[in-house]
Design a protein around this motif. Structure first.
Motif, PDB file in Angstrom:
ATOM      1  N   ASN A 270      -2.348  41.636 -22.192  1.00  0.00           N
ATOM      2  CA  ASN A 270      -0.888  42.497 -22.021  1.00  0.00           C
ATOM      3  C   ASN A 270      -1.343  43.758 -21.431  1.00  0.00           C
ATOM      4  N   TYR A 271      -1.611  44.047 -20.067  1.00  0.00           N
ATOM      5  CA  TYR A 271      -2.305  45.446 -19.764  1.00  0.00           C
ATOM      6  C   TYR A 271      -1.266  46.370 -19.828  1.00  0.00           C
ATOM      7  N   ARG A 272       0.197  46.132 -19.515  1.00  0.00           N
ATOM      8  CA  ARG A 272       1.285  46.973 -19.727  1.00  0.00           C
ATOM      9  C   ARG A 272       1.271  47.672 -21.119  1.00  0.00           C
ATOM     10  N   ALA A 273       1.631  46.953 -22.186  1.00  0.00           N
ATOM     11  CA  ALA A 273       1.485  47.068 -23.527  1.00  0.00           C
ATOM     12  C   ALA A 273       0.182  48.093 -23.897  1.00  0.00           C
ATOM     13  N   ASN A 274      -1.170  47.714 -23.181  1.00  0.00           N
ATOM     14  CA  ASN A 274      -2.287  48.435 -23.680  1.00  0.00           C
ATOM     15  C   ASN A 274      -2.256  49.786 -23.203  1.00  0.00           C
ATOM     16  N   VAL A 275      -1.864  50.080 -21.873  1.00  0.00           N
ATOM     17  CA  VAL A 275      -1.652  51.098 -21.317  1.00  0.00           C
ATOM     18  C   VAL A 275      -0.786  51.910 -21.924  1.00  0.00           C
ATOM     19  N   ASP A 276       0.485  51.654 -22.092  1.00  0.00           N
ATOM     20  CA  ASP A 276       1.612  52.238 -22.783  1.00  0.00           C
ATOM     21  C   ASP A 276       1.173  52.591 -23.913  1.00  0.00           C
ATOM     22  N   ALA A 277       0.442  52.017 -24.802  1.00  0.00           N
ATOM     23  CA  ALA A 277      -0.079  52.331 -26.291  1.00  0.00           C
ATOM     24  C   ALA A 277      -0.841  53.731 -25.964  1.00  0.00           C
ATOM     25  N   MET A 278      -1.767  53.715 -24.986  1.00  0.00           N
ATOM     26  CA  MET A 278      -2.415  54.994 -24.961  1.00  0.00           C
ATOM     27  C   MET A 278      -1.558  55.951 -24.424  1.00  0.00           C
ATOM     28  N   ARG A 279      -0.456  55.797 -23.612  1.00  0.00           N
ATOM     29  CA  ARG A 279       0.485  56.885 -23.227  1.00  0.00           C
ATOM     30  C   ARG A 279       1.053  57.440 -24.024  1.00  0.00           C
ATOM     31  N   GLN A 280       1.666  56.834 -25.513  1.00  0.00           N
ATOM     32  CA  GLN A 280       2.052  57.004 -26.420  1.00  0.00           C
ATOM     33  C   GLN A 280       1.461  57.817 -27.334  1.00  0.00           C
ATOM     34  N   LEU A 281       0.297  57.627 -27.322  1.00  0.00           N
ATOM     35  CA  LEU A 281      -0.913  58.336 -28.139  1.00  0.00           C
ATOM     36  C   LEU A 281      -0.979  59.817 -27.622  1.00  0.00           C
ATOM     37  N   GLY A 282      -0.830  59.925 -26.225  1.00  0.00           N
ATOM     38  CA  GLY A 282      -0.922  61.399 -25.430  1.00  0.00           C
ATOM     39  C   GLY A 282      -2.206  61.461 -24.939  1.00  0.00           C
ATOM     40  N   VAL A 283      -3.246  60.461 -24.743  1.00  0.00           N
ATOM     41  CA  VAL A 283      -4.373  60.606 -24.406  1.00  0.00           C
ATOM     42  C   VAL A 283      -4.547  61.155 -22.983  1.00  0.00           C
ATOM     43  N   ARG A 284      -5.353  62.029 -22.782  1.00  0.00           N
ATOM     44  CA  ARG A 284      -5.366  62.897 -21.434  1.00  0.00           C
ATOM     45  C   ARG A 284      -6.512  62.274 -20.611  1.00  0.00           C
ATOM     46  N   ALA A 285      -7.254  61.328 -21.032  1.00  0.00           N
ATOM     47  CA  ALA A 285      -8.326  60.441 -20.188  1.00  0.00           C
ATOM     48  C   ALA A 285      -8.251  59.321 -20.724  1.00  0.00           C
ATOM     49  N   LEU A 286      -8.476  58.178 -19.743  1.00  0.00           N
ATOM     50  CA  LEU A 286      -8.590  57.017 -20.344  1.00  0.00           C
ATOM     51  C   LEU A 286      -9.971  56.156 -19.589  1.00  0.00           C
ATOM     52  N   ILE A 287     -10.821  55.858 -20.533  1.00  0.00           N
ATOM     53  CA  ILE A 287     -12.112  55.320 -20.062  1.00  0.00           C
ATOM     54  C   ILE A 287     -11.951  54.005 -20.190  1.00  0.00           C
ATOM     55  N   ALA A 288     -12.401  53.154 -19.153  1.00  0.00           N
ATOM     56  CA  ALA A 288     -12.572  51.507 -19.244  1.00  0.00           C
ATOM     57  C   ALA A 288     -13.758  50.880 -18.940  1.00  0.00           C
ATOM     58  N   PRO A 289     -14.839  50.809 -19.963  1.00  0.00           N
ATOM     59  CA  PRO A 289     -16.069  50.101 -19.603  1.00  0.00           C
ATOM     60  C   PRO A 289     -15.708  48.728 -19.218  1.00  0.00           C
ATOM     61  N   PHE A 290     -16.200  47.954 -18.517  1.00  0.00           N
ATOM     62  CA  PHE A 290     -16.078  46.598 -18.274  1.00  0.00           C
ATOM     63  C   PHE A 290     -17.461  45.869 -17.742  1.00  0.00           C
ATOM     64  N   ALA A 291     -17.483  44.575 -18.038  1.00  0.00           N
ATOM     65  CA  ALA A 291     -18.581  43.722 -17.548  1.00  0.00           C
ATOM     66  C   ALA A 291     -18.424  43.320 -16.194  1.00  0.00           C
ATOM     67  N   ALA A 292     -19.428  43.541 -15.458  1.00  0.00           N
ATOM     68  CA  ALA A 292     -19.357  43.097 -13.963  1.00  0.00           C
ATOM     69  C   ALA A 292     -20.466  42.429 -13.513  1.00  0.00           C
ATOM     70  N   GLY A 293     -20.345  41.552 -12.480  1.00  0.00           N
ATOM     71  CA  GLY A 293     -21.374  40.835 -11.732  1.00  0.00           C
ATOM     72  C   GLY A 293     -21.773  41.812 -10.621  1.00  0.00           C
ATOM     73  N   SER A 294     -23.091  41.729 -10.340  1.00  0.00           N
ATOM     74  CA  SER A 294     -23.644  42.509  -9.106  1.00  0.00           C
ATOM     75  C   SER A 294     -23.517  41.845  -8.070  1.00  0.00           C
ATOM     76  N   LEU A 295     -23.057  42.479  -6.793  1.00  0.00           N
ATOM     77  CA  LEU A 295     -23.001  41.899  -5.631  1.00  0.00           C
ATOM     78  C   LEU A 295     -24.358  42.329  -4.774  1.00  0.00           C
ATOM     79  N   ARG A 296     -24.882  43.005  -5.115  1.00  0.00           N
ATOM     80  CA  ARG A 296     -26.138  43.600  -4.393  1.00  0.00           C
ATOM     81  C   ARG A 296     -27.582  43.737  -5.169  1.00  0.00           C
ATOM     82  N   PRO A 297     -28.539  43.371  -4.570  1.00  0.00           N
ATOM     83  CA  PRO A 297     -30.016  43.162  -5.356  1.00  0.00           C
ATOM     84  C   PRO A 297     -30.176  44.510  -5.693  1.00  0.00           C
ATOM     85  N   GLU A 298     -29.869  45.712  -5.308  1.00  0.00           N
ATOM     86  CA  GLU A 298     -30.365  46.896  -5.884  1.00  0.00           C
ATOM     87  C   GLU A 298     -29.569  47.302  -7.074  1.00  0.00           C
TER      88      GLU A 298
END
Length: 263
Positions: free
Chosen positions: A69-97
């Motif tokens: 529920n992305y909308r609820a997740n972001v809105d919860a942060m908005r309600q808290l008044g956060v001034r920055a939102l950081i989103a660590p995420f797992a990812a697959g690499s598409l490049r050998p380097e």
């Protein structure tokens, strides 16, 4: 803001394998017009900064990427008044380097998802609203994350395009090859609609990829096996301390940011 509601300075979304930020935290049960977020929000102090943490898949990883529920997740942060939102995420690499265990502080995004509510605007009662989205990631937040990576000794690539696929399945070899040939760098399943929703909510947003695998493999190295769930979680858990160290180093710098880019 409602009377008695907690406040926070910085918001953090946790990804696969990242379900808590700090043990000593207060818990807030958010209510939003879009239903409840993925889990209760925990709010802890990092130095003098109040940091709100929300695991995007739920505390027990019950929500697949297309059901978060992305909308609820972001809105919860908005309600808290956060001034920055950081989103660590797992990812697959598409490049050998770009290797497993390394980070990418992304600067661009390609959305290949479908069927997900990706805006807060269900109608244009007060006139049309089309947010500018040329720069999906706040450049000031990106600089802070890169500085924090340097301070903690984490290998972090400066810039890169994440292509967001719907999931929950991983890519075919042909899809992965097409992503790579398009010039993209990492693949993920959750950065959209998180990024555009944060933009609509007026919250500066940054996504930082922890590379866990090489997606469907590498043409340059036939010995690289395609990604599996077990491999993703194993690499993420083995490197979770790096994520925490980077975030804790970044928080004091992030706390100085007050408002969206350009103000």
């Amino acid at each position: 803001m409602h009377e008695g509601q907690p406040r926070a300075d910085i918001g953090v979304f946790g990804g696969s394998g990242f379900y808590t930020l700090a043990a000593d935290a207060e818990t807030w049960e958010a209510e939003t017009p879009w239903g409840p977020p993925s889990a209760p929000v925990t709010i802890a102090r990092v130095g003098e900064t109040r940091v709100a943490f929300l695991p995007r898949h739920g505390a027990d990883h019950r929500y697949p990427p297309h059901r978060v529920n992305y909308r609820a997740n972001v809105d919860a942060m908005r309600q808290l008044g956060v001034r920055a939102l950081i989103a660590p995420f797992a990812a697959g690499s598409l490049r050998p380097e770009i290797r497993p265990g390394e980070f990418v502080v992304c600067d661009q995004l390609i959305d290949r998802t479908w069927g997900r509510p990706s805006t807060f605007y269900e109608s244009f009662e007060d006139g049309p609203v089309h947010i500018p989205f040329a720069e999906p990631y706040d450049p000031r937040l990106r600089r802070v994350l890169l500085e924090a990576a340097g301070e903690t000794g984490v290998t972090a690539h400066d810039g890169g395009t994440v292509v967001v696929i719907n999931g929950p399945r991983f890519s075919t070899r042909a899809e992965s090859r097409a992503h790579r040939e398009s010039g993209w760098h990492v693949v993920n399943m959750t950065q959209s609609p998180e990024a555009p929703l944060a933009m609509e909510a007026g919250i500066p947003f940054a996504g930082i990829a922890l590379v866990t695998d090489y997606d469907a493999g590498l043409d340059e190295d036939p010995g690289v096996a395609p990604v599996t769930d077990a491999a993703v979680l194993a690499v993420f858990e083995a490197n979770l301390h790096k994520v925490r160290e980077l975030l804790y180093a970044a928080v004091p710098k992030l706390a100085a940011i007050s408002g969206p880019a350009g103000t």
